[in-house]
Design a protein around this motif. Sequence first.
Motif, PDB file in Angstrom:
ATOM      1  N   GLY A 179      80.431 -47.023-115.547  1.00  0.00           N
ATOM      2  CA  GLY A 179      80.057 -46.996-116.958  1.00  0.00           C
ATOM      3  C   GLY A 179      81.278 -46.933-117.844  1.00  0.00           C
ATOM      4  O   GLY A 179      82.385 -46.653-117.386  1.00  0.00           O
ATOM      5  N   TYR A 180      81.064 -47.227-119.112  1.00  0.00           N
ATOM      6  CA  TYR A 180      82.179 -47.166-120.063  1.00  0.00           C
ATOM      7  C   TYR A 180      81.670 -46.778-121.443  1.00  0.00           C
ATOM      8  O   TYR A 180      80.499 -46.996-121.785  1.00  0.00           O
ATOM      9  CB  TYR A 180      82.919 -48.508-120.134  1.00  0.00           C
ATOM     10  CG  TYR A 180      82.161 -49.597-120.860  1.00  0.00           C
ATOM     11  CD1 TYR A 180      82.364 -49.827-122.223  1.00  0.00           C
ATOM     12  CD2 TYR A 180      81.240 -50.396-120.194  1.00  0.00           C
ATOM     13  CE1 TYR A 180      81.668 -50.814-122.898  1.00  0.00           C
ATOM     14  CE2 TYR A 180      80.544 -51.390-120.854  1.00  0.00           C
ATOM     15  CZ  TYR A 180      80.767 -51.595-122.213  1.00  0.00           C
ATOM     16  OH  TYR A 180      80.064 -52.573-122.881  1.00  0.00           O
ATOM     17  N   ILE A 181      82.552 -46.200-122.229  1.00  0.00           N
ATOM     18  CA  ILE A 181      82.283 -45.893-123.633  1.00  0.00           C
ATOM     19  C   ILE A 181      83.452 -46.441-124.444  1.00  0.00           C
ATOM     20  O   ILE A 181      84.614 -46.203-124.102  1.00  0.00           O
ATOM     21  CB  ILE A 181      82.145 -44.385-123.885  1.00  0.00           C
ATOM     22  CG1 ILE A 181      81.004 -43.801-123.053  1.00  0.00           C
ATOM     23  CG2 ILE A 181      81.899 -44.106-125.371  1.00  0.00           C
ATOM     24  CD1 ILE A 181      80.889 -42.284-123.150  1.00  0.00           C
ATOM     25  N   LEU A 182      83.135 -47.158-125.485  1.00  0.00           N
ATOM     26  CA  LEU A 182      84.158 -47.785-126.320  1.00  0.00           C
ATOM     27  C   LEU A 182      83.944 -47.350-127.766  1.00  0.00           C
ATOM     28  O   LEU A 182      82.803 -47.321-128.244  1.00  0.00           O
ATOM     29  CB  LEU A 182      84.043 -49.306-126.202  1.00  0.00           C
ATOM     30  CG  LEU A 182      85.246 -50.166-126.579  1.00  0.00           C
ATOM     31  CD1 LEU A 182      86.422 -49.888-125.660  1.00  0.00           C
ATOM     32  CD2 LEU A 182      84.867 -51.647-126.506  1.00  0.00           C
ATOM     33  N   GLY A 183      85.016 -47.001-128.443  1.00  0.00           N
ATOM     34  CA  GLY A 183      84.910 -46.594-129.841  1.00  0.00           C
ATOM     35  C   GLY A 183      86.115 -47.038-130.631  1.00  0.00           C
ATOM     36  O   GLY A 183      87.191 -47.265-130.065  1.00  0.00           O
TER      37      GLY A 183
ATOM     38  N   LEU B 295      75.350 -41.165-120.852  1.00  0.00           N
ATOM     39  CA  LEU B 295      76.359 -41.698-119.933  1.00  0.00           C
ATOM     40  C   LEU B 295      77.394 -40.637-119.595  1.00  0.00           C
ATOM     41  O   LEU B 295      77.834 -40.519-118.448  1.00  0.00           O
ATOM     42  CB  LEU B 295      77.025 -42.915-120.568  1.00  0.00           C
ATOM     43  CG  LEU B 295      78.027 -43.684-119.705  1.00  0.00           C
ATOM     44  CD1 LEU B 295      77.356 -44.227-118.446  1.00  0.00           C
ATOM     45  CD2 LEU B 295      78.654 -44.814-120.494  1.00  0.00           C
ATOM     46  N   LEU B 296      77.765 -39.851-120.589  1.00  0.00           N
ATOM     47  CA  LEU B 296      78.731 -38.776-120.372  1.00  0.00           C
ATOM     48  C   LEU B 296      78.204 -37.760-119.357  1.00  0.00           C
ATOM     49  O   LEU B 296      78.966 -37.212-118.558  1.00  0.00           O
ATOM     50  CB  LEU B 296      79.026 -38.084-121.702  1.00  0.00           C
ATOM     51  CG  LEU B 296      79.953 -36.877-121.663  1.00  0.00           C
ATOM     52  CD1 LEU B 296      81.388 -37.311-121.394  1.00  0.00           C
ATOM     53  CD2 LEU B 296      79.889 -36.095-122.973  1.00  0.00           C
ATOM     54  N   LYS B 297      76.897 -37.525-119.367  1.00  0.00           N
ATOM     55  CA  LYS B 297      76.286 -36.500-118.518  1.00  0.00           C
ATOM     56  C   LYS B 297      75.802 -37.030-117.171  1.00  0.00           C
ATOM     57  O   LYS B 297      75.195 -36.289-116.403  1.00  0.00           O
ATOM     58  CB  LYS B 297      75.108 -35.859-119.258  1.00  0.00           C
ATOM     59  CG  LYS B 297      75.498 -35.117-120.519  1.00  0.00           C
ATOM     60  CD  LYS B 297      74.258 -34.562-121.209  1.00  0.00           C
ATOM     61  CE  LYS B 297      74.616 -33.812-122.479  1.00  0.00           C
ATOM     62  NZ  LYS B 297      73.405 -33.292-123.177  1.00  0.00           N
TER      63      LYS B 297
END
Length: 228
Positions: A107-111, A136-138
């Motif tokens: 997974g990924y998070i983009l900001g 997603l973080l959890k």
Amino acid sequence: MVVKKLCCLQWIILCCLLLAALVCSKNHGNAANDLIEIINKNRTDKKLSRLSNSRGLGCIALQYAEECKGNCTDNNTIHCQPPEDDFTEVFAPNCGVELPTFGTISGYILGCQKKYLDPPEAFSHALIQDRKTLSLLKNRSHTEVGVGITGSHKHKGPYIWCVLFSNSQTNTTFVLEDLGKGIEQKSGCYSGSSIPCSRGHKNTDLFSNIWILFLYIFPLLNFHLRFL
């Protein structure tokens, strides 16, 4: 009297050196590592396991962020998904990741933001903005995490933060060549490294320190030297 003045001068020089060391050490931390700590704090607060800080995965996150430059909109949203092949054909080689050790990205998070944000603000305002990213973080299946941060020099954005998660076995995946050193990056920063988030910041701080010496310290030294 001369001896006393010399002693006084020595104390002034010592104080100058201490001041220079203090200024030089300021703002030279790695914000990507700070974000990892914030991520793990949020996980442990929810009774979830800490994630291993993967240097190789962090460097790949930096490559991802670099690829997405120019996609930050005026309202600080970003939509960017490089081709899957880029991870093994471009990102990993650019970092010096040993391809046989390339693991699974879960997974990924983009900001992005037009202005620079300190790690706590970047976490809450640029990365964790909705239930999807919070979920997603959890995710319990994650084992590793890497963060990459890129942008132009400080106070001139946009800045992009990328968080990559992996559910691969820790310490055996995303291994960097040259005994973990990998390939030196020219801009931005990534987690798992002690290198500050912008080499440009170092240069800027250096010039600032020299300017401080000219403005405050040298005149003081000259004042005392005139009376020796």
